[in-house]
Design an enzyme around this catalytic site. Structure first.
Site, mmCIF file in Angstrom:
data_model
loop_
_atom_site.group_PDB
_atom_site.id
_atom_site.type_symbol
_atom_site.label_atom_id
_atom_site.label_comp_id
_atom_site.label_asym_id
_atom_site.label_seq_id
_atom_site.Cartn_x
_atom_site.Cartn_y
_atom_site.Cartn_z
ATOM 1 N N THR A 43 0.823 -1.208 0.000
ATOM 2 C CA THR A 43 0.000 0.000 0.000
ATOM 3 C C THR A 43 0.850 1.248 0.000
ATOM 4 O O THR A 43 0.584 2.204 -0.736
ATOM 5 C CB THR A 43 -0.937 -0.006 1.220
ATOM 6 O OG1 THR A 43 -1.881 -1.076 1.082
ATOM 7 C CG2 THR A 43 -1.691 1.306 1.334
ATOM 8 N N ALA A 115 -0.880 -16.301 -0.793
ATOM 9 C CA ALA A 115 -0.443 -17.402 0.070
ATOM 10 C C ALA A 115 -1.408 -17.581 1.237
ATOM 11 O O ALA A 115 -1.871 -16.605 1.825
ATOM 12 C CB ALA A 115 0.964 -17.133 0.608
ATOM 13 N N GLY A 181 -13.810 12.079 7.559
ATOM 14 C CA GLY A 181 -12.686 11.781 8.432
ATOM 15 C C GLY A 181 -11.658 12.888 8.428
ATOM 16 O O GLY A 181 -11.115 13.228 7.371
ATOM 17 N N GLY A 183 -8.823 12.755 10.269
ATOM 18 C CA GLY A 183 -7.539 12.253 10.742
ATOM 19 C C GLY A 183 -6.437 12.696 9.794
ATOM 20 O O GLY A 183 -6.665 13.485 8.874
ATOM 21 N N GLU A 204 -16.462 15.162 10.286
ATOM 22 C CA GLU A 204 -15.750 14.362 11.288
ATOM 23 C C GLU A 204 -16.676 14.123 12.478
ATOM 24 O O GLU A 204 -17.281 15.061 13.009
ATOM 25 C CB GLU A 204 -14.481 15.095 11.735
ATOM 26 C CG GLU A 204 -13.788 14.534 12.956
ATOM 27 C CD GLU A 204 -13.375 13.086 12.808
ATOM 28 O OE1 GLU A 204 -13.777 12.274 13.664
ATOM 29 O OE2 GLU A 204 -12.651 12.779 11.843
ATOM 30 N N ARG A 274 -7.715 2.422 8.996
ATOM 31 C CA ARG A 274 -7.383 1.197 8.295
ATOM 32 C C ARG A 274 -7.547 0.006 9.234
ATOM 33 O O ARG A 274 -7.456 0.155 10.464
ATOM 34 C CB ARG A 274 -5.946 1.254 7.764
ATOM 35 C CG ARG A 274 -5.723 2.408 6.782
ATOM 36 C CD ARG A 274 -4.317 2.392 6.224
ATOM 37 N NE ARG A 274 -4.051 1.216 5.410
ATOM 38 C CZ ARG A 274 -4.388 1.105 4.128
ATOM 39 N NH1 ARG A 274 -5.021 2.084 3.520
ATOM 40 N NH2 ARG A 274 -4.094 0.009 3.458
ATOM 41 N N ASP A 314 1.595 -3.466 9.612
ATOM 42 C CA ASP A 314 0.246 -3.092 10.044
ATOM 43 C C ASP A 314 -0.533 -4.247 10.636
ATOM 44 O O ASP A 314 -1.344 -4.054 11.546
ATOM 45 C CB ASP A 314 -0.541 -2.521 8.857
ATOM 46 C CG ASP A 314 -0.087 -1.121 8.462
ATOM 47 O OD1 ASP A 314 0.881 -0.616 9.068
ATOM 48 O OD2 ASP A 314 -0.698 -0.544 7.540
ATOM 49 N N HIS A 445 23.995 27.614 8.985
ATOM 50 C CA HIS A 445 23.110 28.776 8.880
ATOM 51 C C HIS A 445 23.070 29.262 7.438
ATOM 52 O O HIS A 445 24.103 29.283 6.761
ATOM 53 C CB HIS A 445 23.636 29.903 9.783
ATOM 54 C CG HIS A 445 22.844 31.174 9.678
ATOM 55 N ND1 HIS A 445 21.616 31.319 10.289
ATOM 56 C CD2 HIS A 445 23.113 32.350 9.039
ATOM 57 C CE1 HIS A 445 21.165 32.540 10.024
ATOM 58 N NE2 HIS A 445 22.049 33.182 9.277
#
Length: 469
Positions: A43, A115, A181, A183, A204, A274, A314, A445
Site C-alpha cells: 500500500t 499465500a 474523516g 484524521g 468528522e 485502516r 500493520d 546557517h
C-alpha cells in the site's frame, strides 16, 4: 536449510515490512521466498505514502506559484492533472522496479500470488492465472498489511465513493469533494485537493481535527485548512450517501442532537482509518487467532503464538506506519537468523504531511510529567527562523521535552519540513542525548535545523534568537 523444507523463510506480503524482512533475512544468508498478491511495495509504495506525497509535492508547487505575491511573484497556473497523475505513476513505477531489483540482487525468490497456510510448515500459493503450488517453510513472516475501513453505506465499489487509492488514481480533478474523516490521511488528502482548486468539505464525528496530535500542533494545520477554503464540520457522523445528477449527496447526523445535514459534491472520499488484513492467509489453520481489533499478537521480536511464525507491519498493530513496519521486519529477520535484533525501546517518529507538516517522537510534555522525571521544555518558534522567513513559511514551532539532566525524552515539530527535522530529535531520544549536547552541536546557517539547536538552548535558558522561557 533442512532438506525437508522448500525455503527457510517464507514472507507473505511485499510491502515495506515484508520486503525489508525478506531482504534482511537474505543478507543473513537465509534462503527466502517472498509472496505478493499485487505489486511489490504494498500500500505504501503503490497506493499510499509515495503517490500521495508525489501529488502533494506537485500541488505545493502550484499553490506556491499562485500565492507568491509576497515574494513578488504572480502566476496564472494551469494544472494538467492527467499529466500530474502520469508523473506520479512514473515515480511509483520506478520505485516498484527498484524494490524488485533489490530483492533479486539479494537473492530473494519472488512469487506472484496469494499465500494461505495449510499447516504450520506449509502454505498453498494461488497464482494470478488460477494455478497453485504448495510451499514448505521453516519460518514464516506474515506481512499482509492493512486496508481502508469501509463504512456501511459507503462501499468502495460504488463509483462515487473513493478510498485513498481511488482518490490518488482519479483521471480528472473533481470540482468538489466531501471527505469523511479529519484524521491525518483525511487532512493530507483534503490539503492536496484544496491546493489543486477543488472545493473540499470535511465531516468528522469527533469534535476536533487529527486527535492523535495535541491541539497546539494541530492549530496551525486547522488555520491553514481554513485559508485554503476547506470547510470542516465536527461532531457529524456520516450516515449514508446516494448518487445524484451532480455526483453524490452525503447525509450526516449530529452526534449530540441527531440533526441531519446533507452535503452535495462530485464524489465522497472516506478516510476513517485502516484495518489489518488477516482474512486472506488462513491463520486459524496454524492456531493463530487475531485479537478483538483484528491484529496478530506478537512479542517484541515479532514472534506470534506459533514460535516459528512472525508478524510484522500493520497486521501486527500500532503504530501502523511504514517505517515502523520496516523496522519490525528487520528485527524479525535478525531474530530468525539468531542475530542481535535490538528490539527494545526504539524511538518511532510519526509524521502527518499536512500543511504545515506535523512530526512527533517520544514523550509529550504531559506524558513526561506522568513519569518520575523532572521535566523541562525548550521551544523555538519558526517565525524566528531566518530560513523559515526566506521560504515564506513561518508557521509552527519546535519543542523538546527533556527529563533528568536535560536528557531528551521526546519532541514535537509543526512547520516546514517537520518530517525531515524530526530525525535529529529521534536520534537524540534513541541515543539518550541531552539538550545541552544538541545545543553544542553546530548547525549550518541559515537552515531550519537551527530551530532544534535553539530549542535545545532554550531548555537551558540560553537561546539567542528567541526569548527564553
Amino acid at each position: 536449510m533442512s532438506e525437508r523444507f522448500d525455503t527457510e523463510v517464507l514472507v507473505v506480503g511485499g510491502g515495506p515490512a515484508g520486503y525489508v524482512a525478506a531482504i534482511r533475512a537474505a543478507q543473513y544468508d537465509l534462503d527466502v521466498t517472498l509472496v505478493e498478491m499485487h505489486a511489490l511495495g504494498g500500500t505504501c509504495l503503490n497506493r499510499g505514502c509515495i503517490p500521495s506525497k508525489a501529488l502533494l509535492s506537485a500541488a505545493n508547487v502550484a499553490h506556491d506559484a499562485r500565492t507568491g505575491s509576497q515574494m513578488g511573484i504572480s502566476a496564472d497556473v494551469d494544472v494538467d492533472f492527467q499529466r500530474m497523475v502520469e508523473w506520479k505513476d512514473d515515480v511509483v513505477g520506478n520505485m516498484n522496479r527498484s524494490v524488485e531489483k533489490l530483492c533479486k540482487a539479494n537473492r530473494v525468490s519472488l512469487v506472484n500470488g496469494r499465500a494461505a497456510f495449510e499447516d504450520e510448515h506449509s502454505a498453498r500459493i494461488e497464482g494470478p492465472n488460477g494455478e497453485s503450488e504448495r510451499l514448505t517453510f521453516e519460518y514464516a513472516v506474515v506481512a499482509t498489511g492493512s486496508r481502508p475501513i469501509e463504512l456501511p453505506g459507503f462501499e468502495f465499489h460504488r463509483p462515487e465513493v473513493l478510498d485513498a487509492k481511488g482518490a490518488l488514481a482519479l483521471d480528472e480533478l473533481p470540482d468538489s469533494l466531501v471527505v469523511v474523516g479529519a484524521g491525518y490521511i483525511g487532512m493530507e488528502l483534503s490539503t492536496l485537493f484544496a491546493k489543486l482548486g477543488v472545493e473540499v468539505t470535511v465531516v468528522e464525528a469527533l469534535d476536533s481535527m487529527m486527535p492523535a496530535f495535541s491541539p497546539d500542533l494541530v492549530a496551525p494545520v486547522a488555520s491553514a485548512a481554513s485559508e485554503l477554503g476547506i470547510e470542516t464540520n465536527y461532531g457529524e457522523l456520516a450516515s449514508e450517501c446516494h448518487p445524484t445528477d451532480r455526483g453524490v449527496a452525503v447525509t450526516t447526523e449530529d452526534v449530540d442532537s441527531g440533526d441531519r445535514r446533507e452535503y452535495e459534491a462530485d464524489a465522497v472520499l472516506v478516510a476513517v482509518g485502516r484495518t489489518p488484513v488477516t482474512d486472506t492467509i488462513d491463520l486459524g489453520r496454524i492456531g493463530i487467532e487475531p485479537d478483538e481489533d483484528g491484529f496478530v499478537r506478537t512479542d517484541e521480536y515479532g514472534r506470534t503464538a506459533v514460535d516459528h511464525v512472525f508478524a510484522v507491519g500493520d497486521v501486527a498493530g500500532e503504530p501502523m506506519l511504514a517505517h515502523a513496519g520496516a523496522t519490525e521486519g528487520e528485527i524479525a529477520a535478525a531474530e530468525i537468523a539468531g542475530r542481535d535484533s535490538s528490539a527494545v525501546d526504539r524511538a518511532i517518529p510519526a509524521v502527518a504531511f499536512t500543511s504545515p507538516e506535523i512530526a512527533t517522537v517520544g514523550l509529550t510534555e504531559a506524558e513526561a510529567e506522568e513519569t518520575d522525571h523532572a521535566v523541562s521544555v525548550g521551544e523555538f518558534p519558526m517565525r524566528a527562523s531566518g530560513r523559515a522567513l526566506t521560504i515564506g513559511h513561518t508557521e509552527g514551532f519546535v519543542r523538546l521535552v527533556c527529563g533528568d539532566g536535560g536528557v531528551v525524552l521526546g519532541g514535537q515539530v509543526v512547520g516546514p519540513e517537520a518530517s525531515e527535522l524530526i530525525s535529529e530529535i529521534t536520534l537524540a531520544v534513541e541515543a539518550g542525548l541531552s539538550a545541552g549536547e544538541l545545543a553544542e552541536s553546530i548547525h549550518p546557517h541559515p537552515t531550519l535545523s537551527e530551530s532544534i539547536e535553539e530549542a535545545a538552548a532554550n531548555e537551558q535558558d540560553l537561546a539567542i534568537h528567541t526569548l527564553n522561557r
